[in-house]
Design an enzyme around this catalytic site. Structure first.
Site, PDB file in Angstrom:
ATOM      1  N   GLU A 146      52.538 -58.535   5.810  1.00 14.32           N
ATOM      2  CA  GLU A 146      51.756 -59.069   4.690  1.00 14.32           C
ATOM      3  C   GLU A 146      52.236 -60.488   4.356  1.00 14.32           C
ATOM      4  O   GLU A 146      53.426 -60.777   4.420  1.00 14.32           O
ATOM      5  CB  GLU A 146      52.001 -58.134   3.490  1.00 14.32           C
ATOM      6  CG  GLU A 146      51.226 -58.436   2.231  1.00 14.32           C
ATOM      7  CD  GLU A 146      51.538 -57.447   1.112  1.00 14.32           C
ATOM      8  OE1 GLU A 146      52.519 -56.667   1.248  1.00 14.32           O
ATOM      9  OE2 GLU A 146      50.807 -57.446   0.099  1.00 14.32           O
ATOM     10  N   CYS A 206      49.629 -52.818   2.632  1.00 12.28           N
ATOM     11  CA  CYS A 206      50.758 -52.371   1.799  1.00 12.28           C
ATOM     12  C   CYS A 206      50.381 -51.366   0.711  1.00 12.28           C
ATOM     13  O   CYS A 206      50.144 -50.201   1.022  1.00 12.28           O
ATOM     14  CB  CYS A 206      51.460 -53.600   1.202  1.00 12.28           C
ATOM     15  SG  CYS A 206      53.190 -53.277   0.743  1.00 12.28           S
ATOM     16  N   LYS A 210      42.925 -57.445  -0.052  1.00 10.89           N
ATOM     17  CA  LYS A 210      43.629 -56.276  -0.603  1.00 10.89           C
ATOM     18  C   LYS A 210      42.972 -55.799  -1.895  1.00 10.89           C
ATOM     19  O   LYS A 210      42.740 -56.602  -2.813  1.00 10.89           O
ATOM     20  CB  LYS A 210      45.085 -56.678  -0.852  1.00 10.89           C
ATOM     21  CG  LYS A 210      46.039 -55.547  -1.197  1.00 10.89           C
ATOM     22  CD  LYS A 210      47.475 -56.113  -1.324  1.00 10.89           C
ATOM     23  CE  LYS A 210      48.514 -55.036  -1.576  1.00 10.89           C
ATOM     24  NZ  LYS A 210      49.882 -55.630  -1.723  1.00 10.89           N
TER      25      LYS A 210
END
Lengths: 287, 287
Positions: free
Chosen positions: B47, B151, B118
């Site tokens: 990330e 994540c 995200k």
């Protein structure tokens, strides 16, 4: 929840004998009594603890299935007499509809508080049992908010998630986990699964498994009580009982940081694919 | 999927330096080249691999954010030239809307195949980034059907589940996993989580984590490539690269027994609580 501020949860990992209802009830009652003597508020027995699991025929199941008001089930209430403890245990239910369900019963000294009929049936269960038609319940008890589910239900991440979202603090799962191969040093995959489920939804989980070998099926003996961070709080001692004091209400504090909350950060509007079967969503096309 | 019948997946566990875009791009390109030299079909970076993670201010983020067509991002395409390999890597995206997104990009030698923003932001990301408004994509590539997520998205069981239901064979997750305490001998909880997610949906998962310490934040270095049964197929070697040959199409065989199927056994009609926030369902009342 008692005045200790915690709930003492016990899982009694038994080895039920196929078709021996009287013997299984008696051994279950002895295990419940031992757990209550150790101060347990909630005592859990395995899946199909009254009957064993490996039925060869529908006739065998019919011979051992019980209605919830069957006198034999009250044998598990005897050790609760005069106290406030609860029992959750698996048994084969004969429904008023004449069908058979893989069920769990929530009992106290006075009677039946709730019945849950397993909604995801494993393998040959499908030959003999009818799947439950109602979602696993969340039952508000004197010892906390209990979510009832059974074994293979746990393999569907939707199930523990939904129970936690609906307010369960402790998921109580009678199981009969078939033994799977695993590398040395690894926990059974089924234990890994409940640990992840507990962590993901910040909820306690008590899974009461069975031991032994039954008509060629080896069982895992994977009983575990897991805390809301996904760590194993207890496994069975030499007496087969796993016991842990759990601060159940603490499950409800789902704050992870000043800016994060386990449930508050969900984006249900983006989870539409869960409503349908496989490949229900649209796929982006690359090259 | 190549003519080997498997897809070689590599995760390059780097230690990005905060705000050093040129250096991070260069080290990323070197790692990609090393993975491609080892035959990787898909190379994953962490990330925010181009920028580092621990921004102190919106101004810092603005100074390092890239548009998807930024020349600097093409540095990660150089090592792919003349080949068929793909890269998935995290970077801070400057959107055409003037907002900033914690994004991952899917690249091949010729350009950008997909961008994912995200959708679940961790902690101080919320101060600087805008959350993505579209579900994680499933991208059909020459090396398999890839589900893109990042994540903290993994902490929501709904996300990997939905990606697998929508047809992803491999979930590709750049991560920056903050180091958590754990008992000796235990895997990082984040690894346990992806193992359970892989097993639950019978899908492969490649999580590329980072190492090091950044402005006081210790990182886990928990990179793992996990197979569809939830076993760890690879962790990083001494060169920081985890590499595994995965039979991705095998993820689609979700039969568990003659009578069971991972997806076919789902009961979506019972999962209504997932559509709402916490306590969206009705609770049974015991006493």
């Amino acid at each position: 929840v008692t005045n200790r501020g915690v709930t003492r949860v016990a899982c009694c990992q038994l080895d039920p004998v196929i078709l021996d209802v009287a013997g299984n009830m008696e051994r279950g009652a002895q295990a419940i009594a031992a757990a209550v003597a150790r101060g347990a508020d909630i005592v859990v027995l395995p899946e199909l603890a009254s009957s064993g699991y490996m039925f060869d025929s529908a006739a065998e199941l019919a011979a051992v299935a019980l209605t919830p008001d069957d006198d034999r089930l009250s044998g598990w209430r005897e050790p609760l007499r005069g106290g406030a403890a609860l029992v959750v245990a698996g048994f084969p239910e004969r429904g008023a509809d004449g069908l058979f369900y893989n069920a769990s019963v929530l009992l106290d000294a006075d009677g039946v508080l709730a019945i849950y009929r397993k909604t995801h049936l494993w393998n040959r269960e499908k030959l003999f049992f009818t799947q439950g038609g109602r979602p696993p319940p969340v039952v508000h008890t004197r010892h906390g908010r209990l979510g009832l589910l059974i074994c293979y239900d746990l393999d569907f991440p939707e199930v523990p998630r939904a129970l936690a979202l609906r307010g369960a603090d402790l998921l109580v799962a009678p199981t009969n986990w078939g033994l799977l191969g695993r590398p040395p040093g690894e926990q059974p995959p089924q234990v890994l699964n409940i640990r992840a489920a507990a962590r993901a939804s910040h909820v306690f989980i008590a899974a009461c498994d069975r031991t032994g070998t039954e008509r060629g099926q080896h069982w895992t003996g994977g009983t575990a009580i897991v805390d809301a961070e996904g760590w194993v709080a207890a496994t069975p001692g030499t007496d087969g009982i796993a016991i842990a004091d759990l601060p159940l209400a603490a499950a409800r504090d789902r704050k992870l940081s000043d800016l994060n909350d386990v449930f508050g950060d969900r984006r249900p509007e983006l989870y539409g694919a869960l409503r349908a079967g496989a490949e229900g969503g649209r796929c982006a096309q690359g090259r």
